[in-house]
Motif scaffolding. Structure first.
Motif, PDB file in Angstrom:
ATOM      1  N   PRO A 178       0.797  -1.230   0.000  1.00 26.84           N
ATOM      2  CA  PRO A 178       0.000   0.000   0.000  1.00 26.84           C
ATOM      3  C   PRO A 178       0.831   1.282   0.000  1.00 26.84           C
ATOM      4  O   PRO A 178       0.540   2.212  -0.758  1.00 26.84           O
ATOM      5  N   GLU A 179       1.854   1.334   0.838  1.00 26.93           N
ATOM      6  CA  GLU A 179       2.633   2.579   0.896  1.00 26.93           C
ATOM      7  C   GLU A 179       3.300   2.873  -0.438  1.00 26.93           C
ATOM      8  O   GLU A 179       3.314   4.015  -0.908  1.00 26.93           O
ATOM      9  N   THR A 180       3.853   1.841  -1.077  1.00 24.58           N
ATOM     10  CA  THR A 180       4.487   2.026  -2.386  1.00 24.58           C
ATOM     11  C   THR A 180       3.474   2.518  -3.407  1.00 24.58           C
ATOM     12  O   THR A 180       3.757   3.445  -4.189  1.00 24.58           O
ATOM     13  N   ARG A 181       2.294   1.931  -3.398  1.00 24.24           N
ATOM     14  CA  ARG A 181       1.279   2.299  -4.383  1.00 24.24           C
ATOM     15  C   ARG A 181       0.764   3.718  -4.161  1.00 24.24           C
ATOM     16  O   ARG A 181       0.480   4.435  -5.122  1.00 24.24           O
ATOM     17  N   TYR A 182       0.648   4.139  -2.898  1.00 24.43           N
ATOM     18  CA  TYR A 182       0.225   5.507  -2.628  1.00 24.43           C
ATOM     19  C   TYR A 182       1.306   6.509  -3.024  1.00 24.43           C
ATOM     20  O   TYR A 182       0.996   7.609  -3.484  1.00 24.43           O
ATOM     21  N   ARG A 183       2.546   6.133  -2.844  1.00 24.88           N
ATOM     22  CA  ARG A 183       3.631   7.037  -3.238  1.00 24.88           C
ATOM     23  C   ARG A 183       3.702   7.172  -4.763  1.00 24.88           C
ATOM     24  O   ARG A 183       4.064   8.223  -5.283  1.00 24.88           O
ATOM     25  N   GLU A 184       3.375   6.092  -5.478  1.00 22.43           N
ATOM     26  CA  GLU A 184       3.318   6.172  -6.941  1.00 22.43           C
ATOM     27  C   GLU A 184       2.287   7.197  -7.391  1.00 22.43           C
ATOM     28  O   GLU A 184       2.516   7.963  -8.327  1.00 22.43           O
ATOM     29  N   ASP A 185       1.151   7.199  -6.704  1.00 22.24           N
ATOM     30  CA  ASP A 185       0.056   8.113  -7.057  1.00 22.24           C
ATOM     31  C   ASP A 185      -0.756   8.411  -5.802  1.00 22.24           C
ATOM     32  O   ASP A 185      -1.625   7.635  -5.411  1.00 22.24           O
ATOM     33  N   PRO A 186      -0.493   9.545  -5.142  1.00 30.30           N
ATOM     34  CA  PRO A 186      -1.190   9.875  -3.884  1.00 30.30           C
ATOM     35  C   PRO A 186      -2.704   9.973  -4.019  1.00 30.30           C
ATOM     36  O   PRO A 186      -3.424   9.780  -3.035  1.00 30.30           O
ATOM     37  N   VAL A 187      -3.191  10.266  -5.223  1.00 31.75           N
ATOM     38  CA  VAL A 187      -4.636  10.405  -5.417  1.00 31.75           C
ATOM     39  C   VAL A 187      -5.350   9.074  -5.170  1.00 31.75           C
ATOM     40  O   VAL A 187      -6.559   9.041  -4.938  1.00 31.75           O
ATOM     41  N   ARG A 188      -4.609   7.969  -5.157  1.00 31.54           N
ATOM     42  CA  ARG A 188      -5.221   6.676  -4.843  1.00 31.54           C
ATOM     43  C   ARG A 188      -5.860   6.670  -3.455  1.00 31.54           C
ATOM     44  O   ARG A 188      -6.810   5.938  -3.205  1.00 31.54           O
TER      45      ARG A 188
END
Length: 445
Positions: A178-188
């Motif tokens: 989750p943290e990696t994916r949010y950093r890729e795109d915070p709008v997630r």
């Protein structure tokens, strides 16, 4: 369910037609045309994402997206009614009158050295156009519920990430860390809240845990994109649940910092009551297919911030009219640093605020001038909303309702002098007389 690693090969689960409720009769005929023509052109093609998710959840989708092995250029060769869009994420739009079928090529989650995948040092994706297989495409999508593929070959649903089970359990779960994916795109983070509110799903604990810690990453997102996300959050018929989700996940201060601060300082909860009551009304209008102006929406969402700024300026000795204008400007400018609110909405928003003080002026020609103001109806509706916090304005509401009935302004009817928002955007609620230098200096401007 075990955590999915976007770099690992996913396991395919095929859900046959007799074990799911997705039917071609519920799919846009234009989306089916796209699927069949891509197949006849020698490409694999699937209905994907939100449409499959919504159909499985018993909802009728508004949009139908297609994922395919064809590149955007190959899609364009098959459809004369196709246009290619995007740089960060190249897409094909196949246009059928007012309906657009969005067609995306399978994306890979790796950098092939071509420069078509570019990542910011903080992890945010700046460009994502490396093509791959359907397996690659599945694991690079955001939520498991959005990584489901419906095929016209045998009418099955194909699941690579456990999304089918998550839809049954009504869970929003991120694919990968989750943290990696949010950093890729915070709008997630906003998407997680919005989709959970829309579908009545819960956000899976591991998916929810990093959100308060990473909420500040939203400052890295484009302000224009955040404006569009706000419209999706609050104008899709689930505004109250979206607002409560933003509060619960610590996202409200990142998206509306001044509003969050004002609500925290308002111990009585009166300001929050106004916001929630207004959002409830917004949901009712959407459900009844009635229009909702973004100007009115943002006037509501930023009202607590405006009230707090106004009180602070008046405490400094600024005269009421000047304090109102300066508070409106201050809140608007500060919010623009986060969300790009277009001027065609920010000007009417300010007018709605500034007209509130005029409802207590009920003498002579002021009444007819007020009734004729292009923003009267919105401002009156806003005044009525404020009764959720206090009955202080009950007499004003009753008076102006009676005046509207007197001149035949029933619900939904325009003011006697209707004006288009953009034509009237430079109209101030109360055109000020030219002030002397002395009064200007006294106002501290």
């Amino acid at each position: 369910m075990p955590e999915q690693n976007p770099s690992s090969k996913p396991e395919l689960r095929i859900i046959p037609r007799d074990q799911h409720n997705v039917s071609r009769k519920d799919i846009s005929p234009n989306a089916l045309r796209v699927l069949y023509r891509l197949r006849d052109g020698g490409f694999s093609a699937y209905l994907v994402g939100g449409a499959v998710r919504d159909l499985l959840a018993g909802r009728q989708p508004k949009d139908f997206d297609v994922a395919t092995s064809a590149t955007p250029e190959e899609v364009k060769q098959l459809f004369r009614n196709c246009r290619l869009i995007g740089r960060r994420f190249r897409l094909a739009h196949v246009v059928f009158g007012r309906e657009i079928i969005e067609v995306a090529t399978f994306r890979a989650n790796t950098d092939d050295g071509s420069g078509d995948r570019e990542q910011h040092e903080g992890g945010r994706l700046l460009r994502d156009n490396v093509y791959g297989t359907i397996e690659d495409d599945a694991v690079r999508r955001d939520f498991t519920a959005n990584a489901l593929y419906y095929t016209i070959e045998d009418f099955s649903v194909r699941d690579y990430t456990g999304g089918f089970e998550d839809v049954q359990k009504r869970l929003m779960r991120l694919i990968g860390d989750p943290e990696t994916r949010y950093r890729e795109d915070p709008v997630r983070m906003l998407r997680a809240v919005r989709l959970a509110a829309k579908l009545g799903f819960e956000i899976e604990p591991a998916t929810a845990e990093p959100i308060p810690r990473l909420a500040s990453l939203l400052s890295e997102a484009a302000s224009a994109r955040l404006f569009e996300e706000c419209l999706k959050l609050f104008l899709s018929g689930h505004a109250v649940r979206s607002f409560e989700g933003l509060e619960a996940r610590g996202l409200l201060p990142a998206l509306f910092p001044d509003t969050a601060a004002a609500l925290k300082a308002n111990r009585s909860g009166a300001l929050r009551s106004v916001v929630i009551d207004g959002l409830r009304g917004t949901d009712e209008r959407v459900a009844n297919e009635e229009p909702v102006s973004p100007a009115f929406l943002f006037a509501l969402l930023l009202w607590p911030a405006y009230c707090r700024a106004l009180i602070a300026l008046q405490a400094q000795g600024v005269q009421p009219i000047d304090a109102q204008r300066r508070a409106a400007d201050r809140v608007t400018v500060r919010q623009l640093s986060t969300v790009a609110l277009p001027r065609r909405f920010s000007i009417p928003m300010q007018e709605i605020w500034l007209l509130q003080s005029r409802f207590s002026l009920r003498q002579g020609k002021r009444v007819s001038r007020m009734l004729g103001h292009p923003r009267f109806r919105a401002a009156f509706d806003f005044l009525s909303l404020r009764l959720a916090a206090s009955d202080e304005h009950a007499e004003d509401v009753a008076f102006w309702r009676e005046q509207q009935e007197r001149v035949g302004m029933g619900p939904g009817q325009p003011s006697p002098r209707p004006r288009d928002d953009e034509d009237a955007e430079d109209d101030a609620p109360a055109r000020p007389r030219r002030r002397s230098r002395r009064s200007t200096a006294a106002a501290g401007e």
